[in-house]
Structure formats: C-alpha cells, structure tokens
Design a protein around this motif. Sequence first.
Motif, short mmCIF file in Angstrom:
data_model
loop_
_atom_site.label_atom_id
_atom_site.label_comp_id
_atom_site.label_asym_id
_atom_site.label_seq_id
_atom_site.Cartn_x
_atom_site.Cartn_y
_atom_site.Cartn_z
N MET A 79 -27.51 -6.57 -3.56
CA MET A 79 -27.18 -7.32 -4.76
C MET A 79 -26.33 -6.50 -5.72
N ASN A 80 -26.18 -5.24 -5.43
CA ASN A 80 -25.34 -4.40 -6.28
C ASN A 80 -25.87 -4.25 -7.69
N VAL A 81 -27.18 -4.02 -7.82
CA VAL A 81 -27.78 -3.81 -9.13
C VAL A 81 -28.40 -2.43 -9.19
N GLN A 82 -28.46 -1.88 -10.40
CA GLN A 82 -28.97 -0.52 -10.58
C GLN A 82 -30.37 -0.47 -11.17
N ASP A 83 -30.78 -1.52 -11.87
CA ASP A 83 -32.09 -1.51 -12.51
C ASP A 83 -32.62 -2.93 -12.63
N THR A 84 -33.83 -3.07 -13.18
CA THR A 84 -34.46 -4.38 -13.27
C THR A 84 -33.73 -5.32 -14.22
N ARG A 107 -30.52 -10.28 -14.73
CA ARG A 107 -29.28 -10.98 -15.06
C ARG A 107 -28.67 -11.64 -13.81
N GLU A 108 -28.68 -10.92 -12.71
CA GLU A 108 -28.12 -11.46 -11.47
C GLU A 108 -28.92 -12.67 -10.98
N ARG A 167 -30.70 -14.69 -12.85
CA ARG A 167 -30.41 -15.81 -13.76
C ARG A 167 -29.08 -16.46 -13.38
N ARG A 168 -28.09 -15.63 -13.08
CA ARG A 168 -26.77 -16.16 -12.69
C ARG A 168 -26.88 -16.98 -11.42
N ILE A 169 -27.63 -16.48 -10.45
CA ILE A 169 -27.79 -17.19 -9.18
C ILE A 169 -28.49 -18.52 -9.39
N VAL A 170 -29.57 -18.51 -10.18
CA VAL A 170 -30.29 -19.75 -10.44
C VAL A 170 -29.39 -20.74 -11.17
N LEU A 171 -28.65 -20.27 -12.17
CA LEU A 171 -27.76 -21.16 -12.92
C LEU A 171 -26.68 -21.78 -12.05
N THR A 172 -26.08 -20.97 -11.17
CA THR A 172 -24.94 -21.46 -10.40
C THR A 172 -25.32 -22.15 -9.09
N ARG A 173 -26.39 -21.71 -8.46
CA ARG A 173 -26.73 -22.25 -7.14
C ARG A 173 -27.91 -23.20 -7.14
N MET A 174 -28.65 -23.24 -8.23
CA MET A 174 -29.82 -24.11 -8.32
C MET A 174 -29.84 -24.82 -9.67
N PRO A 175 -28.87 -25.69 -9.93
CA PRO A 175 -28.77 -26.29 -11.26
C PRO A 175 -29.98 -27.14 -11.64
N ILE A 176 -30.61 -27.80 -10.70
CA ILE A 176 -31.78 -28.62 -11.02
C ILE A 176 -32.94 -27.73 -11.47
N LEU A 177 -33.17 -26.65 -10.74
CA LEU A 177 -34.21 -25.70 -11.13
C LEU A 177 -33.88 -25.08 -12.48
N SER A 178 -32.63 -24.73 -12.68
CA SER A 178 -32.20 -24.14 -13.94
C SER A 178 -32.46 -25.10 -15.10
N LEU A 189 -39.28 -11.53 -24.25
CA LEU A 189 -38.44 -10.56 -23.55
C LEU A 189 -36.99 -10.68 -23.98
N ASP A 190 -36.55 -11.93 -24.15
CA ASP A 190 -35.17 -12.14 -24.58
C ASP A 190 -34.94 -11.60 -25.98
N ASP A 191 -35.93 -11.77 -26.87
CA ASP A 191 -35.81 -11.28 -28.24
C ASP A 191 -35.79 -9.76 -28.31
#
Length: 94
Positions: A1-6, A11-12, A14-25, A90-92
């Motif tokens: 996935m080319n990520v260095q940390d949690t 973020r990756e 979230r991006r996958i869920v947003l773009t590939r699973m719009p109903i779940l998102s 967590l977001d805050d």
Amino acid sequence: MNVQDTQEFAREMRRIVLTRMPILSARIHRALDNGDGDDGPEDPTNWNWEDAEKRLKDAFEKDGLMAWAEVALKEIQAEERLERSKRNGLDDAH
C-alpha cells in the motif's frame, strides 16, 4: 500500500472506501437522525456490549421478538454514536 505509518494507512483506507465503496462511505459519513426519540445513553461513552446484551435479553424475555428487535436497533444506534464520537475525537486530535 506504500504507507509508512498508521496515519498514512488510515488516510489510504479512507480514500479506498470513498472511491471504491461509495455506499459504505455514505453509510459511515451520514448524519445521525436525532428525531427518533432514541432512549440510548446521553453520553455515548457509557455504552458497552455487556450492558446491551442484558437489555436485549431482558426485552426478549419480557416482550418477545419484536421488543428484542426494537432494542437491537437502539443498541446499534448507540454503538454507532460511540464509534462516531471516537472517530470525531481522533479527527479533532489532528
């Protein structure tokens, strides 16, 4: 996935869920419906599965399957509020 940390992983994902699973998102990010007269705990941090299981058992024993189903829906909504409050916390923090 080319990520260095949690954080990059989160973020990756979230991006996958947003773009590939719009109903779940949409389900994850939808606004809560506060107009249903929910009897769940005011403070979502008070909710837990042990207490929920007891409420479900009590509802079934007292009033049967339909009461159990109504309580189950409220428990799902309460759990959702808890998870949403955790996610918002967590977001805050960032």
